[in-house]
Design an enzyme around this catalytic site. Structure first.
Site, PDB file in Angstrom:
ATOM      1  N   ASP A  55       0.826  -1.192   0.000  1.00 27.38           N
ATOM      2  CA  ASP A  55       0.000   0.000   0.000  1.00 27.38           C
ATOM      3  C   ASP A  55       0.868   1.252   0.000  1.00 27.38           C
ATOM      4  OD1 ASP A  55      -2.618   1.169   0.248  1.00 27.38           O
ATOM      5  OD2 ASP A  55      -1.989   1.784   2.252  1.00 27.38           O
TER       6      ASP A  55
ATOM      7  N   THR B  70      -2.936   5.636  -4.132  1.00 33.04           N
ATOM      8  CA  THR B  70      -1.816   6.379  -3.550  1.00 33.04           C
ATOM      9  C   THR B  70      -0.513   6.124  -4.310  1.00 33.04           C
ATOM     10  OG1 THR B  70      -1.485   4.629  -1.911  1.00 33.04           O
ATOM     11  CG2 THR B  70      -2.803   6.511  -1.249  1.00 33.04           C
ATOM     12  N   THR B  71      -0.295   4.864  -4.685  1.00 31.83           N
ATOM     13  CA  THR B  71       0.929   4.567  -5.426  1.00 31.83           C
ATOM     14  C   THR B  71       0.918   5.284  -6.771  1.00 31.83           C
ATOM     15  OG1 THR B  71       0.824   2.383  -4.415  1.00 31.83           O
ATOM     16  CG2 THR B  71       2.450   2.697  -6.154  1.00 31.83           C
TER      17      THR B  71
ATOM     18  N   ASP C  69      -9.056   0.222   1.574  1.00 35.75           N
ATOM     19  CA  ASP C  69      -8.995   0.755   0.207  1.00 35.75           C
ATOM     20  C   ASP C  69     -10.285   0.437  -0.528  1.00 35.75           C
ATOM     21  OD1 ASP C  69      -6.470   1.605   0.682  1.00 35.75           O
ATOM     22  OD2 ASP C  69      -5.491   0.411  -0.870  1.00 35.75           O
TER      23      ASP C  69
HETATM   24  P1  ADP Z   1      -2.630   2.323  -6.080  1.00 34.57           P
HETATM   25  O1  ADP Z   1      -2.031   2.587  -4.725  1.00 34.57           O
HETATM   26  O2  ADP Z   1      -2.294   3.394  -7.040  1.00 34.57           O
HETATM   27  O3  ADP Z   1      -4.071   1.995  -6.031  1.00 34.57           O
HETATM   28  P2  ADP Z   1      -2.285  -0.415  -6.871  1.00 34.57           P
HETATM   29  O4  ADP Z   1      -1.133  -1.290  -6.557  1.00 34.57           O
HETATM   30  O5  ADP Z   1      -3.574  -0.702  -6.208  1.00 34.57           O
HETATM   31  O6  ADP Z   1      -1.841   1.058  -6.600  1.00 34.57           O
HETATM   32  O7  ADP Z   1      -2.487  -0.460  -8.449  1.00 34.57           O
HETATM   33  C1  ADP Z   1      -3.462   0.281  -9.093  1.00 34.57           C
HETATM   34  C2  ADP Z   1      -3.365   0.087 -10.581  1.00 34.57           C
HETATM   35  O8  ADP Z   1      -3.511  -1.284 -10.927  1.00 34.57           O
HETATM   36  C3  ADP Z   1      -4.469   0.834 -11.292  1.00 34.57           C
HETATM   37  O9  ADP Z   1      -3.948   1.468 -12.434  1.00 34.57           O
HETATM   38  C4  ADP Z   1      -5.447  -0.270 -11.657  1.00 34.57           C
HETATM   39  O10 ADP Z   1      -6.227   0.067 -12.788  1.00 34.57           O
HETATM   40  C5  ADP Z   1      -4.510  -1.401 -11.946  1.00 34.57           C
HETATM   41  N1  ADP Z   1      -5.171  -2.711 -11.846  1.00 34.57           N
HETATM   42  C6  ADP Z   1      -5.823  -3.233 -10.793  1.00 34.57           C
HETATM   43  N2  ADP Z   1      -6.311  -4.450 -11.099  1.00 34.57           N
HETATM   44  C7  ADP Z   1      -5.953  -4.705 -12.377  1.00 34.57           C
HETATM   45  C8  ADP Z   1      -6.142  -5.811 -13.268  1.00 34.57           C
HETATM   46  N3  ADP Z   1      -6.808  -6.888 -12.893  1.00 34.57           N
HETATM   47  N4  ADP Z   1      -5.607  -5.723 -14.493  1.00 34.57           N
HETATM   48  C9  ADP Z   1      -4.924  -4.620 -14.876  1.00 34.57           C
HETATM   49  N5  ADP Z   1      -4.715  -3.568 -14.089  1.00 34.57           N
HETATM   50  C10 ADP Z   1      -5.215  -3.593 -12.853  1.00 34.57           C
HETATM   51 MG    MG Z   2      -5.051   0.396  -5.229  1.00 34.76          MG
END
Ligand code: ADP
Ligand code: MG
Length: 560
Positions: A65, A98-99, A400
């Protein structure tokens, strides 16, 4: 104030303070801020990695996270801190993304470096970025899809997207189901969601899949008498802010006194008065009694005989919670008890949950679960997981997920994930740049380039060739397939809405806004004046910034 700020050392500064100006200042800030972004980049997306953080006390946090990571990292560079704030703002405003926000901020700063090298003035960059960000908001709004707040299947997909890639992913369908139930339970008539109504209790041991959601409340108490019922249907709930015992026997009453109503307990009572109080409880039709103070043994027997499940010594917050959940009034004077004071729960059950302590010795914890409640002002998660760390990460994933589902319900708008919105932004902004005059045009182009960091990183973290992925994605968006994104597992371009990978619009609009703000703010700074040593870590420590980043602002002395 006779002295002007200028490039000369300021006579007003103390000997200990340090100063960096112009390009030096900017360079230091940019590299420190970029280093922070770089440190979280590998956690982005469903196949992103986790990080293990160990603090000076040896405490370990394992997380994927962004905001948790950055908050736990020991960052003490002022510019790096501003990037951490991007994550914190994102967390506060949306609770997810957040990332992405931090990675975007880092990339915007990378763009800044290039532009400065090409001789673009910081002011033009700030203005160009501002225009690009404003246009980006339009593009995002335009591509957003309206959703129906009652569409559970859709809400579950949103919940799942937020969980993907977290430690809790194994049970993601189950978690998504719980999260949607929780958010719906916390949705008010006016369509707003009050996540404060949702409580979480964790029990170490068991599997994540054994976690449950209860539309009601958990009370960390058990019936006081062994012949009292441990499970009830259709229960009326009485919450009493006093004790049922002779007050002079209550040796620790003094320590327990919180409000004037409890003074009653100090007044000497006789047994007959206590008997009549218990009779009042029985006559009221209460099936469950929760008291603040003690219940005398003899009276416990009487309550048990009447089939009442009585629990004693419930702290204030627990009585407040149960009152909100069951719709009960908190009664401080049994003489004036009326029917309306009672709350209601369709089901009450004492549960014994097997837990494991740090020593891994099994123990049993007792808790009483009130569900199918009348007040509706409480909803509860009962979370299970093999270890504390698993539970912590599960809690963060649920948080989240709760946030995105409530944002989606409140705003009614979502966008596809998997890099789709960012690619759409890149394309539009490149077009938009053509109409922008002056050097700002270069900044808008740099912005367009920067947003592609999201699909690029998603591809990289999933082990696919980022260049191929971007080329494919650009082509399909060029052809008008707005919701195409990268399938994390195969690296193929797929329609994200069909795949069920969707996120609230707010996740994206907020990320663009805070990343742009942070980049612009850092860019405007041309002077750093620090009251003390600017080099982080000091001379005696090797440890630099995050991720092996340049450890702060060495070389400051030369600027003075
Ligand atoms: P953040 O802290 O930004 O939410 P995450 O590690 O949760 O970081 O990653 C978010 C990113 O991963 C977003 O761009 C989201 O659209 C993408 N994402 C989540 N699930 C999938 C999936 N099944 N296939 C492709 N991209 C995904
Ligand atoms: Mg996320």
């Amino acid at each position: 104030m006779s002295q002007q700020m200028g490039s000369q050392p300021l006579g007003v500064l103390s000997d200990e303070s340090q100063r960096a100006s112009g390009e030096d200042a900017r360079e230091m800030n940019l590299s420190a801020a970029k280093a922070v972004a770089e440190a979280v980049r590998t956690t982005l997306g469903p196949l992103g990695m986790d990080k293990m953080l160990v603090d000076s006390m040896g405490e370990v946090v394992v997380t994927n996270d962004g905001v948790t990571l950055l908050s736990e990292m020991d960052i003490d560079h002022p510019a790096a801190d501003m990037v951490v704030e991007v994550a914190q703002t994102q967390e506060e405003e949306v609770g997810d993304g957040t990332t992405s926000a931090v990675v975007l901020a880092g990339e915007l700063l990378g763009g800044v470096e290039d532009l400065l090298d090409r001789g673009v003035h910081p002011t033009s960059i700030v203005q160009g970025y501002a225009q690009a960000a404003a246009e980006a908001q339009n593009v995002l709004e335009e591509m957003a899809i309206d959703i129906d707040a009652d569409d559970r299947e859709y809400l579950k997909r949103i919940a799942e997207t937020a969980i993907t890639g977290k430690g809790a992913e194994q049970a993601k369908e189950h978690i998504a189901e719980m999260v949607v139930n929780a958010v719906q339970a916390a949705t008010r008539e006016d369509g707003t969601v009050d996540l404060d109504l949702i409580n979480t209790t964790t029990f170490t041991g068991g599997r994540i899949a054994d976690s449950r959601f209860v539309d009601g409340a958990l009370v960390d108490r058990s019936p006081v008498h062994e012949s009292m019922p441990t499970e009830l249907e259709d229960a009326n709930v009485l919450i009493y802010g006093g004790a049922l015992e002779l007050s002079e026997l209550n040796t620790d009453a003094e320590a327990n006194i919180h409000d004037p109503s409890q003074l009653e307990d100090f007044i000497k009572r006789d047994e007959s008065e206590l008997d009549s109080m218990v009779q009042t409880v029985i006559d009221s039709g209460a099936d469950v009694l929760l008291t603040d103070g003690a219940i005398e043994d003899r009276l416990q027997g009487k309550l048990a005989e009447a089939g009442i499940m009585a629990m004693r010594r419930a702290p204030d917050d627990e009585r407040a919670l149960l009152a909100r959940a069951t719709g009960a009034n908190r009664v401080s004077d049994l003489d004036n008890l009326s029917e309306e004071d009672l709350g209601y729960a369709g089901h009450v059950k004492q549960e014994k949950i097997r837990v494991y302590g740090g020593s891994r010795n099994a123990a049993t914890e007792r808790t009483t679960v009130f569900s199918d409640v009348a007040g509706g002002e409480s909803a509860s998660f009962i979370l299970r997981g093999g270890t504390e760390h698993v539970l912590d990460e599960l809690e963060r994933a649920i948080e989240d997920s709760l946030n995105v589902v409530s944002a989606a319900i409140e705003d009614g708008k979502v966008v596809p994930g998997g890099g789709a919105p960012e690619m759409e932004l890149a394309l539009h902004l490149r077009d938009f740049a053509d109409g922008v005059e002056g050097r700002e045009q270069l900044a808008v182009e740099a912005f367009a380039e920067a947003v592609e960091v999201i699909p690029r990183t998603l591809a990289e973290n999933a082990g696919h060739d980022p260049i191929d992925a971007l080329v494919d994605l650009r082509a399909t968006h060029d052809a008008g397939n707005t919701s195409d994104g990268l399938d994390a597992n195969t690296g193929e371009v797929v329609d994200m809405t069909e795949d069920g990978v969707v996120e609230p619009l707010r996740v994206k609009t907020q990320a663009v806004e805070s990343a742009t703000e942070a980049a612009s703010m850092l860019l405007r700074i041309d002077d750093i004046i620090a009251a003390g040593d600017l080099s982080t870590g000091g001379d005696d420590e090797e440890e630099g910034g995050p991720g092996g980043a340049p450890g702060g602002m060495g070389g400051m002395g030369g600027a003075m």
